[in-house]
Design a protein around this motif. Structure first.
Motif, PDB file in Angstrom:
ATOM      1  N   ALA A  14       0.828  -1.206   0.000  1.00 26.97           N
ATOM      2  CA  ALA A  14       0.000   0.000   0.000  1.00 26.97           C
ATOM      3  C   ALA A  14       0.864   1.259   0.000  1.00 26.97           C
ATOM      4  O   ALA A  14       0.520   2.258  -0.624  1.00 26.97           O
ATOM      5  N   GLU A  17       2.242   1.365  -3.756  1.00 24.90           N
ATOM      6  CA  GLU A  17       1.230   1.566  -4.789  1.00 24.90           C
ATOM      7  C   GLU A  17       0.346   2.790  -4.549  1.00 24.90           C
ATOM      8  O   GLU A  17      -0.074   3.438  -5.505  1.00 24.90           O
ATOM      9  N   LEU A  18       0.032   3.069  -3.288  1.00 26.25           N
ATOM     10  CA  LEU A  18      -0.933   4.124  -2.963  1.00 26.25           C
ATOM     11  C   LEU A  18      -0.332   5.275  -2.164  1.00 26.25           C
ATOM     12  O   LEU A  18      -1.040   6.232  -1.860  1.00 26.25           O
ATOM     13  N   TRP A  20       0.355   5.181   0.916  1.00 29.85           N
ATOM     14  CA  TRP A  20      -0.310   5.196   2.208  1.00 29.85           C
ATOM     15  C   TRP A  20       0.702   4.968   3.318  1.00 29.85           C
ATOM     16  O   TRP A  20       1.644   4.202   3.165  1.00 29.85           O
ATOM     17  N   THR A  25      -3.180   2.282   6.177  1.00 30.68           N
ATOM     18  CA  THR A  25      -3.425   0.924   5.704  1.00 30.68           C
ATOM     19  C   THR A  25      -4.170   0.114   6.754  1.00 30.68           C
ATOM     20  O   THR A  25      -5.159  -0.553   6.448  1.00 30.68           O
TER      21      THR A  25
END
Length: 77
Positions: A14, A17-18, A20, A25
């Protein structure tokens, strides 16, 4: 796509990719567990619902929320 996955690996994924943070998360994961979409047993995260089951549930929720549960109103819109 990568299940089962350890919660620590999910945090790393996460983050990559994001973008976060760890706390974000775990907060999102906890909420999805509370909704019955995922489970976390001994630090291993797995899905409870398939993608198809989730899509059906979300569609039903949309009809309930926006169209007061009326499929004819939904189709008319």
């Amino acid at each position: 796509d990568r299940e089962p996955i350890s919660s620590s690996e999910l945090v790393k994924l996460a983050g990559q990719e994001l973008q976060w943070k760890k706390s974000t998360t775990y907060t999102v994961l906890r909420r999805l567990i509370d909704k019955g979409i995922f489970r976390n047993e001994n630090g291993t995260v797995t899905s409870v619902l398939s993608r198809e089951e989730l899509a059906v549930a979300q569609g039903g929720q949309l009809i309930d929320d926006v169209f007061s549960g009326s499929l004819p109103l939904f189709l008319t819109a």
